[in-house]
Design a protein around this motif. Structure first.
Motif, short mmCIF file in Angstrom:
data_model
loop_
_atom_site.label_atom_id
_atom_site.label_comp_id
_atom_site.label_asym_id
_atom_site.label_seq_id
_atom_site.Cartn_x
_atom_site.Cartn_y
_atom_site.Cartn_z
N LYS A 102 -69.23 11.04 107.10
CA LYS A 102 -68.82 9.76 107.76
C LYS A 102 -67.23 9.66 107.01
O LYS A 102 -67.03 9.79 105.87
CB LYS A 102 -69.50 8.50 107.06
N ALA A 103 -66.49 9.57 108.16
CA ALA A 103 -64.85 9.41 107.80
C ALA A 103 -64.79 8.08 107.15
O ALA A 103 -65.04 7.03 107.65
CB ALA A 103 -64.17 9.62 108.83
N THR A 104 -63.74 8.12 106.16
CA THR A 104 -63.81 6.93 105.31
C THR A 104 -62.08 6.56 105.31
O THR A 104 -61.46 7.54 104.64
CB THR A 104 -64.32 6.91 103.98
N GLY A 105 -61.62 5.38 105.55
CA GLY A 105 -60.42 4.91 105.51
C GLY A 105 -59.28 5.97 106.57
O GLY A 105 -59.73 6.46 107.49
N SER A 106 -58.22 5.79 106.33
CA SER A 106 -57.12 6.38 107.08
C SER A 106 -56.76 7.56 106.87
O SER A 106 -56.74 8.01 105.70
CB SER A 106 -55.83 5.29 107.38
N ASP A 107 -56.23 8.53 107.81
CA ASP A 107 -55.96 9.82 107.53
C ASP A 107 -54.50 9.57 106.62
O ASP A 107 -53.95 8.84 106.93
CB ASP A 107 -55.47 10.64 108.70
N ARG A 108 -54.43 10.70 105.76
CA ARG A 108 -53.22 10.52 104.94
C ARG A 108 -52.42 11.87 105.36
O ARG A 108 -52.84 12.69 105.56
CB ARG A 108 -53.42 10.75 103.52
N THR A 109 -51.07 11.61 105.24
CA THR A 109 -50.00 12.59 105.59
C THR A 109 -49.79 13.78 104.48
O THR A 109 -49.92 13.21 103.26
CB THR A 109 -48.60 12.30 106.05
N VAL A 110 -50.13 15.15 104.76
CA VAL A 110 -49.83 16.02 103.57
C VAL A 110 -48.19 16.54 103.97
O VAL A 110 -47.84 17.02 105.00
CB VAL A 110 -50.80 17.30 103.59
N ARG A 111 -47.33 16.50 103.08
CA ARG A 111 -46.05 16.78 102.96
C ARG A 111 -45.61 17.80 102.11
O ARG A 111 -46.18 18.12 101.29
CB ARG A 111 -45.02 15.40 102.90
N ASN A 112 -44.55 18.57 102.44
CA ASN A 112 -44.13 19.68 101.49
C ASN A 112 -42.78 19.19 100.86
O ASN A 112 -42.68 17.92 100.95
CB ASN A 112 -43.64 20.82 102.56
N GLU A 113 -42.25 19.79 99.81
CA GLU A 113 -41.34 19.29 98.93
C GLU A 113 -39.95 18.86 99.68
O GLU A 113 -39.38 18.16 98.93
CB GLU A 113 -40.91 20.49 98.12
N LEU A 114 -40.03 19.12 101.06
CA LEU A 114 -38.87 18.68 101.80
C LEU A 114 -39.23 17.23 102.35
O LEU A 114 -38.59 16.92 103.40
CB LEU A 114 -38.11 19.62 102.59
N LEU A 115 -40.52 16.91 102.08
CA LEU A 115 -41.09 15.81 102.71
C LEU A 115 -41.45 15.68 104.08
O LEU A 115 -41.60 14.76 105.03
CB LEU A 115 -40.03 14.44 102.56
#
Length: 206
Positions: A102-115
């Motif tokens: 079961k999916a929980t919460g909102s998706d989070r963005t994965v960023r690199n070192e340059l954001l």
């Protein structure tokens, strides 16, 4: 950066057989290197397939997955997973033999070192039984996908990278490295602080 560090195939192959080698990649490495190359390679084999095998993990319950993992003795397992959609719904089918994720919460963005956004991360919890009244377990999944997954016409992009681990049952116990980096689960909610780590809500602490 990532490409410069990992493009040497000889180094990659040596790591897979070196005694004492432990695989603890960052999220940027998981998405920016491993998942991106799997998408670009399509169905062609890659030199790191021995580290992250491809598996239809929803055919199995989470406690059965160690037999397919690169290092079954570790506290976290990694798999490339083709997305299986329900026949009448574009949402992924996450049913297993004994339960469901079961999916929980909102998706989070994965960023690199340059954001820059390089991927998306979804939190999931495994429940035994049938929804919506299944029994919650301490099995956790982090699902990483490319940001253009749903809009791409290339079906090979419809693949994700999953990290599976088990949450410590005793909250007083020292958290394992995965839980320190990832999350402490409270009910079906997560709370994210300013440092992009997940913390237990104060109201749920007994």
């Amino acid at each position: 950066m990532l490409d410069e560090v990992y493009d040497d195939e000889a180094v990659q192959e040596e790591l897979t057989v070196t005694p004492g080698f432990r695989f603890y990649p960052t999220e940027e490495e998981l998405v920016g290197f491993y998942l991106r190359r799997r998408v670009q390679a399509g169905g062609h084999p890659l030199n790191f397939d021995i580290i992250i095998p491809t598996l239809d993990l929803y055919r199995y319950d989470p406690w059965e997955l160690s037999g397919f993992a690169h290092d079954a003795g570790e506290i976290q397992w990694f798999f490339f997973v083709p997305r299986d959609h329900k026949k009448s719904c574009p949402r992924p089918n996450r049913l297993t033999v004994s339960g469901y994720w079961k999916a929980t919460g909102s998706d989070r963005t994965v960023r690199n070192e340059l954001l820059q956004c390089i991927g998306l991360k979804k939190f999931l919890v495994f429940y035994k039984g049938k929804g919506p009244s299944g029994q919650k377990t301490d099995w956790i999944m982090n699902e990483y996908r490319m940001p253009d997954l749903n809009s791409s016409a290339n079906k090979m992009k419809d693949i994700v990278l999953c990290r599976i681990y088990r949450k410590a049952r005793d909250k007083r116990a020292r958290p394992n490295p995965v839980e320190k980096e990832e999350a402490v689960v409270s009910g079906d909610k997560y709370e994210e602080n300013s440092h992009s780590t997940i913390t237990l809500k104060q109201s749920s602490i007994q």
